[in-house]
Design a protein around this motif. Structure first.
Motif, PDB file in Angstrom:
ATOM      1  N   THR A   2       0.859  -1.187   0.000  1.00  0.00           N
ATOM      2  CA  THR A   2       0.000   0.000   0.000  1.00  0.00           C
ATOM      3  C   THR A   2       0.892   1.232   0.000  1.00  0.00           C
ATOM      4  N   THR A   3       0.549   2.205  -0.819  1.00  0.00           N
ATOM      5  CA  THR A   3       1.267   3.476  -0.832  1.00  0.00           C
ATOM      6  C   THR A   3       0.522   4.457   0.048  1.00  0.00           C
ATOM      7  N   HIS A   4       1.254   5.077   0.946  1.00  0.00           N
ATOM      8  CA  HIS A   4       0.716   6.103   1.834  1.00  0.00           C
ATOM      9  C   HIS A   4       1.492   7.392   1.590  1.00  0.00           C
ATOM     10  N   LEU A   5       0.814   8.504   1.808  1.00  0.00           N
ATOM     11  CA  LEU A   5       1.470   9.804   1.755  1.00  0.00           C
ATOM     12  C   LEU A   5       1.417  10.405   3.148  1.00  0.00           C
ATOM     13  N   ALA A   6       2.578  10.578   3.751  1.00  0.00           N
ATOM     14  CA  ALA A   6       2.668  11.187   5.078  1.00  0.00           C
ATOM     15  C   ALA A   6       2.929  12.676   4.902  1.00  0.00           C
ATOM     16  N   LEU A   7       2.046  13.484   5.505  1.00  0.00           N
ATOM     17  CA  LEU A   7       2.185  14.936   5.470  1.00  0.00           C
ATOM     18  C   LEU A   7       2.687  15.377   6.833  1.00  0.00           C
ATOM     19  N   LEU A   8       3.945  15.772   6.885  1.00  0.00           N
ATOM     20  CA  LEU A   8       4.571  16.190   8.142  1.00  0.00           C
ATOM     21  C   LEU A   8       4.328  17.683   8.332  1.00  0.00           C
ATOM     22  N   ARG A   9       4.020  18.069   9.555  1.00  0.00           N
ATOM     23  CA  ARG A   9       3.755  19.476   9.809  1.00  0.00           C
ATOM     24  C   ARG A   9       4.910  20.109  10.574  1.00  0.00           C
ATOM     25  N   GLY A  10       5.292  21.288  10.110  1.00  0.00           N
ATOM     26  CA  GLY A  10       6.217  22.108  10.870  1.00  0.00           C
ATOM     27  C   GLY A  10       7.682  21.728  10.786  1.00  0.00           C
ATOM     28  N   ILE A  11       8.083  21.069   9.719  1.00  0.00           N
ATOM     29  CA  ILE A  11       9.520  20.802   9.588  1.00  0.00           C
ATOM     30  C   ILE A  11      10.120  21.786   8.585  1.00  0.00           C
ATOM     31  N   ASN A  12      11.390  22.096   8.801  1.00  0.00           N
ATOM     32  CA  ASN A  12      12.153  22.975   7.909  1.00  0.00           C
ATOM     33  C   ASN A  12      11.480  24.327   7.711  1.00  0.00           C
ATOM     34  N   VAL A  13      10.894  24.861   8.777  1.00  0.00           N
ATOM     35  CA  VAL A  13      10.239  26.159   8.708  1.00  0.00           C
ATOM     36  C   VAL A  13      11.023  27.143   9.564  1.00  0.00           C
ATOM     37  N   SER A  14      11.510  28.182   8.930  1.00  0.00           N
ATOM     38  CA  SER A  14      12.236  29.258   9.635  1.00  0.00           C
ATOM     39  C   SER A  14      13.354  28.727  10.528  1.00  0.00           C
ATOM     40  N   GLY A  15      14.054  27.714  10.056  1.00  0.00           N
ATOM     41  CA  GLY A  15      15.185  27.176  10.805  1.00  0.00           C
ATOM     42  C   GLY A  15      14.827  26.235  11.935  1.00  0.00           C
ATOM     43  N   HIS A  16      13.551  25.878  12.074  1.00  0.00           N
ATOM     44  CA  HIS A  16      13.111  24.985  13.143  1.00  0.00           C
ATOM     45  C   HIS A  16      12.816  23.585  12.598  1.00  0.00           C
ATOM     46  N   ASN A  17      13.036  22.589  13.475  1.00  0.00           N
ATOM     47  CA  ASN A  17      12.766  21.181  13.127  1.00  0.00           C
ATOM     48  C   ASN A  17      13.382  20.810  11.777  1.00  0.00           C
ATOM     49  N   MET A  18      14.649  21.106  11.647  1.00  0.00           N
ATOM     50  CA  MET A  18      15.337  20.864  10.376  1.00  0.00           C
ATOM     51  C   MET A  18      15.589  19.370  10.170  1.00  0.00           C
ATOM     52  N   ILE A  19      15.147  18.887   9.023  1.00  0.00           N
ATOM     53  CA  ILE A  19      15.367  17.496   8.627  1.00  0.00           C
ATOM     54  C   ILE A  19      15.674  17.494   7.134  1.00  0.00           C
ATOM     55  N   LYS A  20      16.829  16.993   6.771  1.00  0.00           N
ATOM     56  CA  LYS A  20      17.158  16.855   5.353  1.00  0.00           C
ATOM     57  C   LYS A  20      16.357  15.684   4.799  1.00  0.00           C
ATOM     58  N   MET A  21      15.773  15.878   3.626  1.00  0.00           N
ATOM     59  CA  MET A  21      14.894  14.859   3.051  1.00  0.00           C
ATOM     60  C   MET A  21      15.644  13.560   2.754  1.00  0.00           C
ATOM     61  N   ILE A  40       9.595  18.253  -2.055  1.00  0.00           N
ATOM     62  CA  ILE A  40      10.038  19.507  -1.460  1.00  0.00           C
ATOM     63  C   ILE A  40      10.403  19.330   0.017  1.00  0.00           C
ATOM     64  N   GLN A  41      10.950  20.355   0.583  1.00  0.00           N
ATOM     65  CA  GLN A  41      11.517  20.271   1.929  1.00  0.00           C
ATOM     66  C   GLN A  41      10.492  20.388   3.058  1.00  0.00           C
ATOM     67  N   SER A  42       9.220  20.582   2.717  1.00  0.00           N
ATOM     68  CA  SER A  42       8.230  20.841   3.759  1.00  0.00           C
ATOM     69  C   SER A  42       7.568  19.587   4.320  1.00  0.00           C
ATOM     70  N   GLY A  43       8.040  18.408   3.931  1.00  0.00           N
ATOM     71  CA  GLY A  43       7.568  17.196   4.584  1.00  0.00           C
ATOM     72  C   GLY A  43       6.426  16.487   3.917  1.00  0.00           C
ATOM     73  N   ASN A  44       6.584  16.113   2.676  1.00  0.00           N
ATOM     74  CA  ASN A  44       5.628  15.291   1.954  1.00  0.00           C
ATOM     75  C   ASN A  44       6.376  14.008   1.590  1.00  0.00           C
ATOM     76  N   VAL A  45       5.957  12.877   2.175  1.00  0.00           N
ATOM     77  CA  VAL A  45       6.738  11.649   2.033  1.00  0.00           C
ATOM     78  C   VAL A  45       5.837  10.485   1.618  1.00  0.00           C
ATOM     79  N   PHE A  46       6.129   9.904   0.466  1.00  0.00           N
ATOM     80  CA  PHE A  46       5.449   8.692   0.020  1.00  0.00           C
ATOM     81  C   PHE A  46       6.206   7.489   0.546  1.00  0.00           C
ATOM     82  N   VAL A  47       5.472   6.491   1.040  1.00  0.00           N
ATOM     83  CA  VAL A  47       6.080   5.235   1.468  1.00  0.00           C
ATOM     84  C   VAL A  47       5.197   4.077   1.013  1.00  0.00           C
TER      85      VAL A  47
END
Length: 181
Positions: A2-21, A40-47
């Motif tokens: 099954t393919t899921h799309l995880a929408l992460l909130r609040g990462i890589n915003v204004s230097g906070h919660n930085m996570i390299k994709m 993009i860097q704002s936390g959209n991840v397919f798995v």
């Protein structure tokens, strides 16, 4: 699978919660997710996974992000049908002079009833507009997302949900990516 799309909130915003994709992709692959793809860097991840339950997938991703990166990140997991329904059910698209630059979708963690729109107290955020469809809130900002009170924090407080907002261009691109998988 099954393919899921995880929408992460609040990462890589204004230097906070930085996570390299790339690091996020590796971390998720290390715990068994397959075909991990980010957008993009704002936390959209397919798995891809054998797990069909979206909240379980979100919980597993949330745990791994905390363990690996030390960030407490709210996550909403959606399926392809959720994105397809965005195009079918967004009334703002049918307006004569629809401005997609002012259109957003808030994805929320529970199924909403139509009467939840009353709980949002839209009179407090006018001239912004919204309508509800299942676990999505379609938003049309009058001026723009950066100049409104009607953000994810407002939605979460009024409805007691986890919410994450994506602009219409991102929603369009995510559906395209889902279709290409």
């Amino acid at each position: 699978m099954t393919t899921h799309l995880a929408l992460l909130r609040g990462i890589n915003v204004s230097g906070h919660n930085m996570i390299k994709m790339e690091a996020l992709k590796t971390a998720l692959e290390n715990i068994g997710f397959q075909n991990v793809q980010t957008y993009i860097q704002s936390g959209n991840v397919f798995v891809d996974t054998d797990e069909e339950n979206a909240p379980s997938v979100g919980f597993k991703i949330k745990q791994e992000i905390f363990k690996t990166f030390g960030h407490e990140v709210p996550i909403v997991v959606i399926g392809k049908t959720d994105l397809e329904n965005c195009f079918k059910n967004n009334r703002f698209l049918t307006e004569k002079e629809a401005d997609i630059k002012k259109m957003y979708v808030a994805f929320v963690s529970i199924a909403l009833r139509s009467d939840h729109i009353n709980d949002l107290k839209m009179s407090q955020v006018k001239p912004d507009e919204a309508h509800i469809d299942e676990s999505r809130i379609y938003i049309k900002y009058s001026v723009g997302a950066g100049k409104t009170r009607f953000d994810q924090k407002y939605i979460e407080k009024k409805l007691n949900v986890t919410a994450t907002i994506r602009n219409w261009n991102t929603v369009t691109q995510l559906l395209k990516m889902y279709e290409e998988r």
